[in-house]
Design an enzyme around this catalytic site. Sequence first.
Site, mmCIF file in Angstrom:
data_model
loop_
_atom_site.group_PDB
_atom_site.id
_atom_site.type_symbol
_atom_site.label_atom_id
_atom_site.label_comp_id
_atom_site.label_asym_id
_atom_site.label_seq_id
_atom_site.Cartn_x
_atom_site.Cartn_y
_atom_site.Cartn_z
ATOM 1 N N HIS A 114 23.513 65.740 -42.196
ATOM 2 C CA HIS A 114 23.647 67.667 -42.216
ATOM 3 C C HIS A 114 22.261 68.594 -42.741
ATOM 4 O O HIS A 114 21.747 69.302 -41.598
ATOM 5 C CB HIS A 114 24.867 68.018 -43.564
ATOM 6 C CG HIS A 114 24.972 69.918 -43.033
ATOM 7 N ND1 HIS A 114 25.467 70.780 -41.458
ATOM 8 C CD2 HIS A 114 24.437 71.080 -43.823
ATOM 9 C CE1 HIS A 114 25.796 71.713 -42.489
ATOM 10 N NE2 HIS A 114 24.675 71.711 -43.264
ATOM 11 N N HIS A 162 23.046 76.981 -37.861
ATOM 12 C CA HIS A 162 24.131 76.646 -38.303
ATOM 13 C C HIS A 162 25.302 75.593 -36.486
ATOM 14 O O HIS A 162 25.667 74.335 -36.821
ATOM 15 C CB HIS A 162 24.965 76.820 -39.190
ATOM 16 C CG HIS A 162 24.760 76.444 -40.699
ATOM 17 N ND1 HIS A 162 23.580 77.055 -41.478
ATOM 18 C CD2 HIS A 162 24.975 74.970 -41.467
ATOM 19 C CE1 HIS A 162 23.538 75.862 -42.323
ATOM 20 N NE2 HIS A 162 24.394 74.980 -42.473
ATOM 21 N N HIS A 185 23.182 73.471 -35.002
ATOM 22 C CA HIS A 185 22.741 72.355 -36.030
ATOM 23 C C HIS A 185 24.518 71.652 -34.920
ATOM 24 O O HIS A 185 24.968 70.288 -34.608
ATOM 25 C CB HIS A 185 23.560 72.644 -37.385
ATOM 26 C CG HIS A 185 24.109 71.106 -38.483
ATOM 27 N ND1 HIS A 185 25.466 71.167 -37.886
ATOM 28 C CD2 HIS A 185 24.093 69.978 -38.532
ATOM 29 C CE1 HIS A 185 25.793 70.315 -38.864
ATOM 30 N NE2 HIS A 185 24.571 69.359 -39.345
ATOM 31 N N ASP A 232 18.932 72.041 -45.374
ATOM 32 C CA ASP A 232 20.080 73.096 -45.888
ATOM 33 C C ASP A 232 19.848 74.498 -46.550
ATOM 34 O O ASP A 232 20.620 75.570 -45.842
ATOM 35 C CB ASP A 232 21.370 72.686 -46.292
ATOM 36 C CG ASP A 232 22.935 72.916 -46.477
ATOM 37 O OD1 ASP A 232 23.264 73.455 -44.608
ATOM 38 O OD2 ASP A 232 23.556 73.160 -46.737
#
Length: 377
Positions: free
Chosen positions: A281, A264, A267, A169
């Site tokens: 994540h 993101h 993602h 992350d």
Amino acid sequence: MRRAFISPTKYVQGENELLNLGYFVQTFGDSALLIAHPSDVARVKEQLEATSNQFKIKLVESGFQGECSRQEVARLQALAKEHNCACTVGLGGGKAIDTAKCVAEGEALIIVPTIAATDAPTSHSAVLYTPDGAFDDYAYFKQSPSVVMIDTTIIANAPTRFLVSGMGDALSTYFEARATANSYSNVNAGLPCGVREGIGGPAKGTKAASALAKLCYETLLEDGLQAKIACDMNVVTPALENIIETNILLSGLGFESGGLAAIHAIHNGLTELEGTHHYFHGEKVAFSTIAQLVLENADQIEIDEVLTFCKSIGLPICLADIGVDSVTHEELMNVARKACIPEESIHSMPFPITVEAVAAAIMVADQLGRQFKSGKE
């Protein structure tokens, strides 16, 4: 140009830091609502009892039911009012932390992560779900937590996969902040529109946020591997301390005040593929970082640096690493379409975005990762 930066009032980390929780509760009053999963409470019960006794405060256990839903938030707010709690403590992983944010609504909030898997603890936002776990909405509050306190001994004794996911992350932070700055896009730290005429509205990032985002990436490269090994051995070292700060503080400030971009969004698109649902994540973000670098035609030296880092600590570098052994063209286009919806952060990239370009970037990133693995093993 309007700029904004947001951060917690206080951030503190150290070995056995949880023993000081009572001190911070005491600054608000003599009691706190403790929002934590029962298994997390059990892990640290001895420390919670010790700090409660030392500082003469009461921690009201909430029986947190595990989901950050509107119904659970309302129940916990009523419980806090019933016991006249002076503050809220969110202890554990993401759901407990987000629930505590929603219960506190930006006031008298202490966040105590027991894993370093994401950069969410420092932020002023939360994700709401339905009681059965489906996405509901995002929630934003007037300020970040009052206190974020990290017990590095607890982090060191958590499964290493959480720490590595947190590095995945954090890996995105610099590249998304760089893209956001280059496009002069807005960041989450800005006030909502319409606060008052002439005040509020969108804001750009600060040089401080950009500097923190760059430091985040540099620290990952310097200390990431040593930190992983330390966590494997359940010991606290300077490298592990640095990476915990990187995963939680540097990345948290960097994403919220520096901005999000393609990573993101990609993602989020990848969640369309069922195989990815069993991965954390940060693991999916790591692969998405490679995809953004391809999308922006980054220098191959930079891409190889990211690939080398990811492989060294066990982060995914191709689709197979996140549970996708094969994918059809239409499935890939669906991923790209979801990544490119109008409200997604991908539009903070400093050039026009198309669904076809995003799908192509994912394809090339996957092939680069596959070739890197086969060429280095």
